[in-house]
Scaffold this active site. Structure first.
Site, short mmCIF file in Angstrom:
data_model
loop_
_atom_site.label_atom_id
_atom_site.label_comp_id
_atom_site.label_asym_id
_atom_site.label_seq_id
_atom_site.Cartn_x
_atom_site.Cartn_y
_atom_site.Cartn_z
N LYS A 209 0.96 -1.11 -0.04
CA LYS A 209 -0.06 -0.10 0.23
C LYS A 209 0.89 1.30 -0.08
O LYS A 209 0.64 2.16 -0.90
CB LYS A 209 -0.87 0.07 1.27
CG LYS A 209 -1.85 1.26 1.35
CD LYS A 209 -2.91 1.01 2.53
CE LYS A 209 -3.64 2.17 2.93
NZ LYS A 209 -4.13 2.16 3.99
N GLU A 215 10.45 -4.80 4.09
CA GLU A 215 10.64 -6.33 3.96
C GLU A 215 9.92 -6.33 2.50
O GLU A 215 11.09 -7.25 1.61
CB GLU A 215 9.61 -7.13 4.62
CG GLU A 215 9.89 -7.13 5.83
CD GLU A 215 9.34 -6.08 6.91
OE1 GLU A 215 8.97 -5.07 6.61
OE2 GLU A 215 9.11 -6.46 8.40
N GLY A 269 -4.69 -1.96 5.21
CA GLY A 269 -3.95 -3.08 4.68
C GLY A 269 -4.54 -4.40 4.96
O GLY A 269 -4.77 -5.26 4.17
N ARG A 270 -4.77 -4.63 6.28
CA ARG A 270 -5.63 -5.85 6.60
C ARG A 270 -6.78 -6.10 6.13
O ARG A 270 -7.50 -7.22 6.37
CB ARG A 270 -5.22 -6.05 8.23
CG ARG A 270 -6.08 -4.77 8.97
CD ARG A 270 -5.70 -4.90 10.42
NE ARG A 270 -6.07 -3.72 11.31
CZ ARG A 270 -5.29 -2.52 11.40
NH1 ARG A 270 -4.34 -2.44 10.68
NH2 ARG A 270 -6.07 -1.56 12.11
N GLU A 355 -4.23 -6.59 15.11
CA GLU A 355 -3.85 -5.12 14.74
C GLU A 355 -4.73 -4.09 15.08
O GLU A 355 -4.49 -2.91 15.16
CB GLU A 355 -3.38 -5.22 13.31
CG GLU A 355 -2.39 -4.16 12.95
CD GLU A 355 -1.43 -4.43 11.50
OE1 GLU A 355 -0.28 -4.79 11.64
OE2 GLU A 355 -2.09 -3.83 10.56
N HIS A 386 -5.04 -33.50 18.41
CA HIS A 386 -3.82 -34.14 18.55
C HIS A 386 -2.78 -33.45 19.03
O HIS A 386 -1.57 -33.78 18.94
CB HIS A 386 -3.41 -35.06 17.58
CG HIS A 386 -4.54 -36.03 17.03
ND1 HIS A 386 -4.69 -37.24 17.48
CD2 HIS A 386 -5.78 -35.79 16.03
CE1 HIS A 386 -5.88 -37.84 17.01
NE2 HIS A 386 -6.31 -37.07 16.09
N LYS A 513 9.47 -0.65 14.06
CA LYS A 513 10.25 -0.45 12.58
C LYS A 513 11.44 0.61 12.77
O LYS A 513 12.54 0.54 12.21
CB LYS A 513 9.06 -0.02 11.91
CG LYS A 513 8.10 -1.12 11.19
CD LYS A 513 7.21 -0.35 10.29
CE LYS A 513 5.96 -1.22 10.01
NZ LYS A 513 5.14 -0.57 9.20
O1 F6P Z 1 3.36 -2.90 9.78
C1 F6P Z 1 2.02 -3.14 9.54
C2 F6P Z 1 1.81 -2.82 8.24
O2 F6P Z 1 1.62 -1.42 8.30
C3 F6P Z 1 0.30 -3.24 8.14
O3 F6P Z 1 -0.76 -2.70 8.71
C4 F6P Z 1 0.25 -3.57 6.69
O4 F6P Z 1 -0.78 -4.48 6.14
C5 F6P Z 1 1.72 -4.15 6.40
O5 F6P Z 1 2.40 -3.28 7.25
C6 F6P Z 1 2.11 -4.00 5.09
O6 F6P Z 1 2.16 -2.96 4.45
P1 F6P Z 1 2.17 -2.07 3.12
O7 F6P Z 1 1.26 -2.77 2.17
O8 F6P Z 1 2.21 -0.61 2.87
O9 F6P Z 1 3.70 -2.55 2.56
#
Ligand code: F6P
Length: 521
Positions: A209, A215, A269-270, A355, A386, A513
């Site tokens: 987003k 990452e 995002g979620r 979150e 199990h 972060k």
């Molecule tokens: O670190 C949390 C977060 O901001 C989430 O809310 C989001 O889904 C994820 O990181 C990834 O964010 P982006 O889509 O901006 O890479």
């Protein structure tokens, strides 16, 4: 307009619930059933292909009435209205929360900043359809003229968990494309994924987003370098597409602007799998199945918006959860799907729920002195029977559980499915009603273990009185999956309203972060 600021513990209903809790906290589910003969029927809701049996909860009609009164005093109706109409309910980020608009196929206009957002949603869906069909049919060619065989979704959090969970859940509906997900900044993750890929036939979907996430940018950069070992810069356009709100960053990364699928700030995002973030879903199971997923969610939206609270599935689930969280002091909830396809649902819901409602400041910016967000965990039945179910059955903690099942299997192995469902229902019964000393005594006697009665008996007793919801769909389809996900989205919304928190920001992830950047530099 913003959401109202209402402290739940100051409501009349909360006070009444506190007294009522003292009255019924020790009542056993057996007693609830014996004193209310039609309980199973009365505490079951059926909406199309979905049935919710909430009878095995430590509640009676008074509990429900008071919980609904709490929802009313929390002005839930007003909040729902604001949620669906695009009010700025994510106040701390000054944003609307409109993932529901993404699946609203009606002509209803939804305005943000004096502009209707529906045409842009439709345009993006059309673009997803055209693109998915080209890739699936083999019309879209890689840089050496070969059709695409593999899709790699590069994203994290909401840009990974939703698509990954849905693609796994809809594996039965999947086409010939192999779908992979890279999320962790752990270089071994990306290395394992690319080691078997052919750059000539792989399509990379970079989903972020913000397009600033460490990452995702690291993984995308590593993959781009790997790709450029064999291909050239101008080939990137055939192999890299992006989903984001940040056009400048995408173009700086080198992705062709024609290959960009937009996202909007009013989608968290979620909650974004319904947007172009779902491109990997549409590529994996086809656009029509993606559309059915949206339709299922939209049906749940309609149910949630229009149904009185007493018969409203997400509202009831939310209120019952508040009852355990705030009165029984339960800290966790387990999500237990009886379908291997739903193996990723618990982790997906961990982000969505934790979150959103893991907050300790209310909507007035004040510290909260009551419990908010529940800890979510779980795994699929029967495997987990199990593994961790010993603790749920005989441990010292009360863990409310959601059992999720399907009446029909997809491949039609009847005997397997009968066994699966037998376990599904058996677990909820065992949790609720347990096994008394007398029953254990008789059992040991029948099994010729009379001499061991004194030593074994206490260990074989099940107290029972462990609550569960039984959430059963007719069949696992894109549509029923859409409904299930939307059901939990609305459940967490209602809980956020009651707990008086802002569910749609996530400042709690920022400090880690920042410090990671400091350590990295
Ligand atoms: O670190 C949390 C977060 O901001 C989430 O809310 C989001 O889904 C994820 O990181 C990834 O964010 P982006 O889509 O901006 O890479």
């Amino acid at each position: 307009m913003a959401l109202k600021n209402i402290n739940p513990t100051k409501t009349q209903a909360w006070k009444q619930l506190t007294d009522h809790f003292e009255d019924i906290k020790d009542t056993h589910l057996k007693e609830f059933f014996s004193t209310h003969p039609n309980r199973a029927e009365d505490f079951t809701l059926a909406v199309d292909d979905l049935t919710l049996d909430y009878s095995k909860n430590r509640i009676n009609q008074t509990t429900l009435d008071l919980l609904v009164a709490l929802a009313n005093e929390s002005e839930l109706t007003d909040a729902i209205e604001k949620y669906f109409s695009g009010d700025i309910i994510n106040s701390t980020e000054q944003r609307a929360v409109l993932h529901t608009a993404l699946r609203d196929a009606s002509d209803r206009e939804i305005m943000i900043d004096n502009a209707n957002i529906k045409p842009a949603i439709k345009q993006t869906l059309d673009k997803m359809q055209v693109f998915s069909e080209k890739v699936i049919s083999g019309q879209w060619k890689g840089y050496t003229g070969k059709a695409i065989t593999d899709i790699v979704n590069i994203g994290i959090g909401g840009s990974d968990l939703g698509p990954d969970m849905v693609v796994t859940a809809l594996q039965y509906y999947k086409n010939h494309l192999n779908t992979h997900f890279v999320s962790n900044v752990d270089g071994d993750h990306v290395s394992e994924i690319i080691k078997n890929l052919n750059p000539e036939t792989t399509l990379f979907v970079v989903v972020s987003k913000t397009f600033t996430t460490q990452e995702t940018l690291s993984n995308a950069t590593t993959i781009k370098e790997w790709f450029l070992n064999t291909a050239s810069e101008e080939d990137i356009a055939k192999h890299f597409v992006a989903v984001s709100t940040n056009l400048a960053a995408i173009s700086e990364f080198g992705i062709d602007t024609d290959n960009v699928f937009p996202m909007w700030n009013w989608v968290g995002g979620r909650f974004s799998l319904w947007s172009a973030v779902g491109l990997s879903i549409s590529l994996s199971v086809g656009f029509q199945n993606f559309k059915s997923l949206l339709e299922g969610a939209s049906e749940m939206d309609t149910h949630f918006k229009n149904t009185p609270f007493q018969e409203n599935i997400p509202v009831l689930l939310a209120l019952i959860s508040v009852w355990y969280n705030n009165f029984f002091d339960c800290e966790t909830e387990a999500i237990l799907p009886y379908s291997q396809y739903l193996s990723k649902l618990p982790s997906y819901l961990q982000q969505a729920i934790m979150e959103s409602n893991g907050k300790s400041v209310d909507r007035d910016g004040k510290s909260i002195n009551y419990q908010t967000g529940t800890i979510i965990w779980g795994s699929t039945g029967t495997n987990m029977q199990h593994a961790f179910m010993q603790l749920v059955h005989q441990g010292t903690k009360v863990i409310p559980t959601d059992f999720i099942g399907f009446e029909t299997s997809l491949y039609g192995l009847e005997d397997h499915h009968k066994k699966l469902l037998a376990n599904y229902y058996a677990q909820t019964e065992a949790l609720a009603f347990g096994k008394t000393k007398e029953e254990v005594h008789l059992d040991l006697k029948f099994n010729n273990q009379t001499s061991q009665i004194n030593t074994l008996l206490p260990f074989k007793v099940f107290e029972g009185n462990k609550p569960s919801n039984t959430i059963t769909f007719q069949k696992l389809t894109p549509k029923s999956l859409g409904k299930l996900i939307a059901m939990y989205e609305h459940k967490l919304f209602v809980q956020g309203i009651i707990w008086n928190v802002f569910s749609y920001d996530q400042f709690g992830v920022e400090l880690g972060k920042e410090l990671a950047h400091k350590y990295y530099n």
